[in-house]
Design a protein around this motif. Structure first.
Motif, short mmCIF file in Angstrom:
data_model
loop_
_atom_site.label_atom_id
_atom_site.label_comp_id
_atom_site.label_asym_id
_atom_site.label_seq_id
_atom_site.Cartn_x
_atom_site.Cartn_y
_atom_site.Cartn_z
N ARG A 290 3.34 -58.98 2.82
CA ARG A 290 2.56 -58.81 4.04
C ARG A 290 2.78 -57.40 4.58
NH1 ARG A 290 4.11 -64.77 6.61
NH2 ARG A 290 2.81 -65.98 5.16
N PHE A 291 1.85 -56.52 4.22
CA PHE A 291 1.94 -55.11 4.65
C PHE A 291 1.58 -54.99 6.13
CE2 PHE A 291 0.43 -53.62 0.15
CZ PHE A 291 1.70 -53.82 -0.35
N PHE A 292 2.31 -54.14 6.85
CA PHE A 292 2.02 -53.89 8.27
C PHE A 292 1.44 -52.48 8.44
CE2 PHE A 292 3.89 -57.31 10.94
CZ PHE A 292 4.33 -58.13 9.91
N THR A 293 0.15 -52.38 8.66
CA THR A 293 -0.57 -51.13 8.97
C THR A 293 0.05 -49.90 8.29
OG1 THR A 293 -1.03 -52.16 11.12
CG2 THR A 293 -1.75 -49.89 10.86
N VAL A 294 -0.20 -49.82 7.00
CA VAL A 294 0.38 -48.76 6.17
C VAL A 294 -0.38 -47.44 6.38
CG1 VAL A 294 1.14 -48.17 3.84
CG2 VAL A 294 0.82 -50.58 4.47
N TYR A 295 0.35 -46.35 6.54
CA TYR A 295 -0.30 -45.06 6.77
C TYR A 295 0.44 -43.97 5.99
CZ TYR A 295 3.67 -43.65 9.60
OH TYR A 295 4.95 -43.30 9.98
N GLY A 296 -0.20 -42.81 5.85
CA GLY A 296 0.46 -41.69 5.20
C GLY A 296 -0.51 -40.82 4.43
N PRO A 297 0.02 -39.78 3.74
CA PRO A 297 -0.83 -38.90 2.93
C PRO A 297 -1.64 -39.68 1.92
CG PRO A 297 1.42 -38.05 3.07
CD PRO A 297 1.43 -39.40 3.71
N TRP A 298 -2.83 -39.25 1.63
CA TRP A 298 -3.77 -39.91 0.72
C TRP A 298 -4.24 -41.26 1.25
CZ3 TRP A 298 -5.82 -37.03 -3.04
CH2 TRP A 298 -5.08 -35.93 -3.47
N GLY A 323 -5.96 -54.23 25.79
CA GLY A 323 -6.12 -55.68 25.91
C GLY A 323 -6.53 -56.08 27.32
N PRO A 324 -6.63 -57.40 27.58
CA PRO A 324 -6.96 -57.89 28.92
C PRO A 324 -5.92 -57.40 29.93
CG PRO A 324 -6.90 -59.68 27.29
CD PRO A 324 -6.42 -58.46 26.59
N ASP A 325 -6.33 -57.13 31.14
CA ASP A 325 -5.45 -56.60 32.21
C ASP A 325 -4.73 -55.32 31.76
OD1 ASP A 325 -6.12 -58.77 33.81
OD2 ASP A 325 -4.55 -60.00 32.87
N HIS A 326 -5.43 -54.48 31.06
CA HIS A 326 -4.91 -53.18 30.58
C HIS A 326 -3.69 -53.32 29.66
CE1 HIS A 326 -7.75 -51.43 33.35
NE2 HIS A 326 -7.20 -52.12 34.34
N ALA A 327 -3.59 -54.45 28.99
CA ALA A 327 -2.44 -54.66 28.09
C ALA A 327 -2.47 -53.65 26.95
CB ALA A 327 -2.48 -56.07 27.53
N THR A 328 -1.29 -53.18 26.59
CA THR A 328 -1.16 -52.18 25.53
C THR A 328 -1.42 -52.82 24.16
OG1 THR A 328 0.55 -51.16 26.82
CG2 THR A 328 0.46 -50.54 24.51
N VAL A 329 -2.16 -52.09 23.33
CA VAL A 329 -2.36 -52.53 21.95
C VAL A 329 -1.37 -51.73 21.09
CG1 VAL A 329 -4.01 -52.54 20.04
CG2 VAL A 329 -4.78 -53.11 22.34
N ALA A 330 -0.61 -52.42 20.26
CA ALA A 330 0.43 -51.74 19.48
C ALA A 330 0.47 -52.24 18.05
CB ALA A 330 1.79 -51.97 20.15
N ARG A 331 0.94 -51.38 17.16
CA ARG A 331 1.06 -51.73 15.74
C ARG A 331 2.43 -51.32 15.21
NH1 ARG A 331 -2.50 -54.32 16.63
NH2 ARG A 331 -4.53 -54.63 15.62
N ASP A 332 2.91 -52.11 14.26
CA ASP A 332 4.15 -51.79 13.55
C ASP A 332 3.78 -50.89 12.36
OD1 ASP A 332 6.73 -51.78 12.75
OD2 ASP A 332 6.89 -53.93 12.37
N PHE A 333 3.39 -49.66 12.66
CA PHE A 333 2.93 -48.72 11.63
C PHE A 333 4.03 -48.49 10.60
CE2 PHE A 333 0.51 -47.58 15.47
CZ PHE A 333 -0.79 -47.62 14.98
N THR A 334 3.68 -48.59 9.31
CA THR A 334 4.69 -48.48 8.25
C THR A 334 4.32 -47.36 7.28
OG1 THR A 334 4.95 -50.86 8.47
CG2 THR A 334 6.03 -49.84 6.58
N PHE A 335 5.27 -46.48 7.05
CA PHE A 335 4.98 -45.30 6.22
C PHE A 335 4.89 -45.69 4.74
CE2 PHE A 335 6.15 -41.14 4.25
CZ PHE A 335 5.02 -40.45 4.67
N ILE A 336 4.00 -45.02 4.05
CA ILE A 336 3.71 -45.35 2.65
C ILE A 336 4.95 -45.34 1.74
CG2 ILE A 336 2.94 -42.95 2.21
CD1 ILE A 336 1.62 -46.13 0.45
N ASP A 337 5.86 -44.38 1.92
CA ASP A 337 7.02 -44.32 1.02
C ASP A 337 7.88 -45.57 1.15
OD1 ASP A 337 6.03 -41.86 0.52
OD2 ASP A 337 7.82 -40.72 1.09
N ASP A 338 7.96 -46.12 2.37
CA ASP A 338 8.72 -47.35 2.57
C ASP A 338 8.04 -48.53 1.87
OD1 ASP A 338 10.71 -46.08 4.09
OD2 ASP A 338 9.47 -46.18 5.90
#
Ligand SMILES: O=C(O)[C@H]1O[C@H](OP(=O)(O)OP(=O)(O)OC[C@H]2O[C@@H](n3ccc(=O)[nH]c3=O)[C@H](O)[C@@H]2O)[C@H](O)[C@@H](O)[C@H]1O
Length: 465
Positions: A290-298, A323-338
């Protein structure tokens, strides 16, 4: 030939016709000899043909599917264009087989793996293929080069792999004969199945492509693997999105995953259930990640960090969801090398499948792991980091999150992956985005794109944040 062999998703509701009763046969004969039914029949036939053409014709093809990120209420039934559907790309022949065998050759004895990587021209696929090859494993890539996002980026990744000696087969995971051929030529020890229709919001635009790739495509791969001799172990990409509306944090593998918020998530969840079946019946060893929002070069241009970068540089406004009532939207961004580290550890610890020739000999390993970073970051913070590295101020528009399949936050508990895989993510979002921005600027300036250059010269004022 099965539907999968023909490369077409199975047709729901298709059934074998029963032998008609004598009474029904008489009615049928009368019907067939009257002129009115003939006219009706041909009208209906012509109508059906036109309707099928309408369904399969690529509409809105002028805009890249990856551009549909801001959600459209119009559902688009569209088959993504692939290299084999638009050119004369083929597979087979002696030269082709030679290249497949050579790429599959292990140079790390005695423990080297022989891995078929599907989606190898994709973001994660390219990175893992490269890493496996570098340590001496045999790697054969498979990718259909579809146009969900700019295929030239996929071609550039292919060139990278080819340069280091990894051969990439052009073909579709739904092509049964191609898969059988590959398993005939090479005794793959592992399949790393990453080919998929990605993107949470695009599922509202083109639902069919998710079923085609993530459900039918997965079954096609598992069918080929269970019949192969020896059977390979399978490691495949599930998604953090399976947690859907789960509110327990951090997300742990034992939490509920029966409330998906998008069709993308539902197809990944379906994949996990399908994996259970193939493990249970055929003894395939299967690991879902289960990958969590993977990001990085390429990376993938359809993801927010990527198109935010593009739009910030171009001086265009970006929309940040809240989100509702100005709730913050957040992600557990995970770097590609990991993520690469997690994929390789999963391959290394995968036990052998227990079946042979389609028959199970004993219980086989079935695992699911979260691969995240364990520190969620608000999307507004992601934008601030980008502004800092790009030295450009973003034109931000904060809007209420549309009902588009997105969830408010993700947060991985990675204890299980730590224990079983030795998985330890080491890159925080600031460091990871710095590396992404460096790659982005290099790539788009050297590939002649005016976008990056224009953005840098036109909006070069330093950001204070
Ligand atoms: O973990 C996964 O399994 C998935 O991760 C990724 O999905 P997401 O986490 O949704 O990433 P991404 O689209 O980059 O949006 C990031 C954030 O920006 C917000 N977002 C987005 C668009 C926008 O215009 N504005 C905005 O605020 C948006 O609300 C979100 O909070 C993969 O794409 C998916 O294929 C799958 O692998």
């Amino acid at each position: 030939m099965s539907h999968m062999d023909a490369g077409v998703p199975s047709t729901p509701g298709k059934f074998k016709s029963e032998k008609p009763h004598h009474h029904h046969q008489r009615l049928l004969l009368r019907w067939q000899h009257s002129p009115l039914p003939k006219f009706l029949f041909w009208s209906l036939f012509a109508g059906a043909v036109l309707f099928s053409l309408f369904l399969i014709s690529p509409r809105s093809s002028s805009s890249s599917p990856a551009g549909h990120t801001h959600s459209s209420s119009v559902t688009e039934r569209r088959f993504l264009r692939t290299s084999s559907s638009s050119s004369s790309a083929t597979w087979g022949g002696r030269e082709w087989e030679k290249r497949v065998r050579s790429s599959a050759r292990v140079r790390r004895h005695p423990f080297g793996l022989t891995v078929l990587v599907t989606g190898a021209a994709g973001f994660v696929g390219t990175h893992v293929s490269n890493a496996l090859h570098r340590r001496g494993d045999g790697v054969v890539g498979l990718d259909n080069f579809n146009d969900y996002y700019d295929p030239s980026l996929k071609r550039a990744r292919q060139a990278l792999l080819s340069h280091s000696g990894v051969f990439l087969v052009e073909g579709d995971i739904n092509d049964g004969p191609l898969l059988r051929k590959l398993f005939d030529i090479v005794a793959f020890t592992h399949v790393l199945h990453l080919a998929a229709q990605a993107g949470v919001r695009y599922a509202m635009v083109n639902p069919g492509s998710y079923v085609h790739s993530n459900v039918a495509g997965l079954v096609s791969i598992l069918e080929a693997a269970r019949s192969a001799n020896p059977q390979p172990a399978i490691v495949w990409a599930s998604s953090s999105s399976v947690y859907g509306l789960n509110t327990q944090v951090p997300f742990s593998e034992s939490h509920r995953t029966d409330r998906p918020a998008s069709l993308y998530a539902a197809t990944k969840k379906a994949g996990e259930e399908i994996a259970h079946v193939y493990n249970h019946i055929y003894g395939l060893s299967i690991t879902g990640l289960r990958f969590f929002t993977v990001y990085g070069p390429w990376g993938r241009p359809d993801m927010a960090y990527f198109f935010f970068t593009r739009d910030i540089l171009a001086g265009k406004p970006i929309t940040i969801f809240e989100g509702p009532d100005h709730a913050t939207v957040a992600r557990d961004f995970t770097f590609i090398d990991d993520i690469v580290q997690g994929c390789i550890a999963s391959l290394d610890t995968a036990q052998k499948s227990t079946g042979s020739g389609g028959t199970k000999k004993g219980p086989a390993q079935l695992r699911v792991f979260n691969l995240g970073n364990t520190s969620p970051v608000p999307v507004v913070e992601l934008v601030s980091i980008l502004e800092r590295h790009l030295k450009v101020k973003a034109k931000k528009k904060v809007v209420k999150m549309p009902r588009n399949g997105d969830v408010l936050f993700t947060h991985a508990n990675i204890s299980l992956a730590k224990k079983e895989l030795g998985y330890r993510p080491t890159t925080n979002l600031n460091t990871g985005l710095k590396r992404f921005v460096k790659w982005y600027l290099d790539y788009y300036s050297s590939s002649g794109s005016h976008l990056a250059k224009k953005g840098r010269s036109g909006h070069g004022s330093s950001s204070s944040s």
